[in-house]
Design a protein around this motif. Structure first.
Motif, mmCIF file in Angstrom:
data_model
loop_
_atom_site.group_PDB
_atom_site.id
_atom_site.type_symbol
_atom_site.label_atom_id
_atom_site.label_comp_id
_atom_site.label_asym_id
_atom_site.label_seq_id
_atom_site.Cartn_x
_atom_site.Cartn_y
_atom_site.Cartn_z
ATOM 1 N N PRO A 26 0.744 -1.239 0.102
ATOM 2 C CA PRO A 26 -0.146 -0.073 0.034
ATOM 3 C C PRO A 26 0.833 1.213 0.118
ATOM 4 N N VAL A 215 -7.037 0.254 -7.799
ATOM 5 C CA VAL A 215 -7.343 -0.021 -6.481
ATOM 6 C C VAL A 215 -8.702 -0.717 -6.566
ATOM 7 N N LYS B 42 0.268 -4.312 4.653
ATOM 8 C CA LYS B 42 0.174 -5.223 3.598
ATOM 9 C C LYS B 42 -1.088 -4.928 2.809
ATOM 10 N N LEU B 43 -1.238 -5.318 1.711
ATOM 11 C CA LEU B 43 -2.672 -5.266 0.639
ATOM 12 C C LEU B 43 -3.598 -5.930 1.422
ATOM 13 N N HIS B 243 -9.715 -3.622 -3.107
ATOM 14 C CA HIS B 243 -8.912 -2.896 -2.371
ATOM 15 C C HIS B 243 -9.648 -1.855 -1.699
ATOM 16 N N TYR B 245 -7.752 -0.280 0.706
ATOM 17 C CA TYR B 245 -6.743 0.186 1.759
ATOM 18 C C TYR B 245 -6.534 1.781 1.631
ATOM 19 N N PRO B 246 -6.604 2.550 0.658
ATOM 20 C CA PRO B 246 -6.733 4.075 0.877
ATOM 21 C C PRO B 246 -7.571 4.528 1.761
#
Lengths: 364, 364
Positions: A26, A215, B42-43, B243, B245-246
């Protein structure tokens, strides 16, 4: 009993990857995205602002449609397209292939959230055919066609078959929706622009993660009035987020970075298939691959194949193939291999040698 | 006719902001997030991975609930909570205040997506009361209580009133759901932990943008079985993204950066209210503010007030207050002022002088 080996530790320690793009943490991905982002890019608010308008116009133009809307996910985009058609036509059934994402991977949202009905037709190991559609005896709102069919190794109908199928549906007054999650990967096979392919359909969903490395994010393209209504449903789904700029910018970066490589990815997939299909204990489909994806069937016990893949990864620093999954034929396992930018850096003869080694180890 | 002045150009050119946090461009925000992100993060994949697990555990603990789930939006989280309760209880009605987010700001998704029924009770300018709830004569699945009530300037019931209301609902077997979009901002008023406040409710929704400055994101906390079911509905809504994660990292950064400042923001809001309420042509509510938010009512024509705000911004580099919106009383306009980190840097006596100047200009 030996300890379970951790896939992601082994994967992260590799330096070469036969499938996909190089992994990023990330932190690396966010730094790269910050680097890519233009200084004058402005904040979006609830899907409004130049960042959105410009991106959606770019997608609409690429797909040759009057309008497009960016959404957080394809799950949202596709349900919404089918729902709008059902509301307008009063026909709540849609036709689809047995491996359709809506029936396999969305916890039956089409039914439980929208009250839609799936008419599932055709052979799960073959393409959706016009014949199968014509046997449906309930009034259809939509037909959903996935291009390429992911669960069949990225299988694509010939252009003529696709035209025949879509002509029939159009004449029958049935809405044509394309699940174009991997539409980007079809171009080398059809040798036509995305707009020409999309022109056969009323609405098209495309994805920005997968081969584009984003993403998360998707778009739905189609007639302006339908897309305007889709924005309302996106809001209802909880998908009109305060800011979506990380997703939009990342999608933009994916289009700039990876889309120009699709031809090279496809060529590599064809090369890999040709190099490994002669190995005793390996079968591939489609042969030759029609996109940058193929399915590899491997003879051997699933666990022994997995352990051998992990051993090869640790010994050579090369992640060869995704963990095989049980297939239809006993003693044969299946892996999807999708060629990405990392794949290009591993010579094909080495890939073939590693696959031969894998089969030998798992069957020793 | 003079050209329409562009708010965002004027806003961006300012150096001081009486409301909110300092603005960031997407590039700045992404760079800050990359900087904040730990190297070993981690992703996540489809909402799984340590990043998620750890963050959700942190939220569950803060709210004193067995489980929590991160979701892209509150619109998604709240519908899902109410839907699960309706499915389980067979009671599809929920009670709420006239300014409830679900009835005002979600295109009636609760009705059109989930078939829920809103029982809207009470005075839109006052708090939701136990009296009003007790007059409802249909079986209720849930009661939704927004803490604080955003459309009323962040109004909060006294602790005793809140306990009485929730006790009644609990005894009546009605599910208690908190719209805690701004729960973070209630702590200075109640002087109780978030877990103590949340303990009055079965499920709690909290938001990570707004005062926490996140990109977008929300959480739903509650019993483990309900939260497990909520994950399925999140998937159905199209909110289980490849994802996130942001969003998760940005929420984490918001909790670390802004949450410790809530007390200071509240104190500043109280100071501002005290300093401006004596100005002829200004009224504030609540008085004193109970959170870091207040509503400011300004005498004057809406357009003239807007132009005066823009003039002051251009002359002093200070963005004083959001563009006033028409209110109930003719000749009086309303602005919401939410104190954030940028507000702390503008001395309160200057703020008062600027408000006096604003009223004078608009009424000259």
């Amino acid at each position: 009993m030996p300890e379970e080996r951790d896939f992601s530790t082994i994967y992260d320690a590799c330096t070469r990857y036969v499938y996909g793009h190089y992994p990023q943490t990330p932190k690396q991905a966010l730094a790269a995205l910050a680097e890519y982002t233009p200084t004058d890019a402005k904040l979006d608010f609830y899907g409004e602002g130049d960042l959105f308008t410009d991106f959606e116009a770019r997608i609409a133009e690429m797909l040759g449609k009057p309008a497009a809307v960016f959404m957080p996910s394809g799950t949202m985009a596709q349900q919404i397209a089918l729902r709008i058609v059902a509301d307008r036509s009063g026909r709540w059934a849609f036709a689809c292939h047995p491996t359709c994402h809506l029936v396999l991977h969305e916890d039956n949202a089409y039914r439980d959230l929208h009250g839609l009905k799936a008419e599932i037709v055709g052979n799960q190991f073959r393409l959706l055919t016009l014949d199968a559609l014509q046997r449906i005896d309930v009034p259809l709102g939509s037909v959903l066609v996935e291009l390429p069919q992911r669960h069949n190794g990225g299988l694509l109908p010939t252009w003529d078959d696709l035209v025949a199928l879509t002509d029939w549906a159009r004449e029958a007054g049935i809405h044509l929706h394309m699940d174009g999650a991997r539409l980007w990967e079809c171009q080398p096979y059809y040798e036509r622009s995305y707009a020409e392919i999309a022109a056969l359909f009323d609405t098209v969903y495309v994805s920005f993660y997968k081969i584009l490395g984003n993403v998360a994010g998707a778009a739905l393209a189609g007639p302006a009035d339908l897309i305007a209504e889709a924005r309302v449903w996106q809001h209802r789904h909880g998908g009109r987020l305060f800011h979506l700029y990380p997703n939009v910018l990342s999608a933009q970066m994916g289009l700039d970075t990876f889309l120009p490589q699709i031809g090279a990815y496809h060529a590599k997939a064809v090369e890999i298939a040709a190099a490994i299909k002669g190995i005793d204990g390996i079968e591939v489909t489609p042969d030759p691959p029609q996109t940058n994806m193929l399915h590899i069937f491997m003879r051997g016990d699933a666990d022994r194949l997995k352990e051998a893949i992990y051993d090869i990864a640790e010994e050579t620093g090369t992640m060869l193939v995704r963990t095989p999954q049980p297939g239809q034929v006993p003693g044969w396992q299946k892996s999807e291999l999708s060629v990405g930018s990392a794949s290009l850096d591993v010579p094909t003869d080495e890939i073939a040698a590693l696959f031969a080694d894998l089969i030998a180890r798992a069957n020793a």
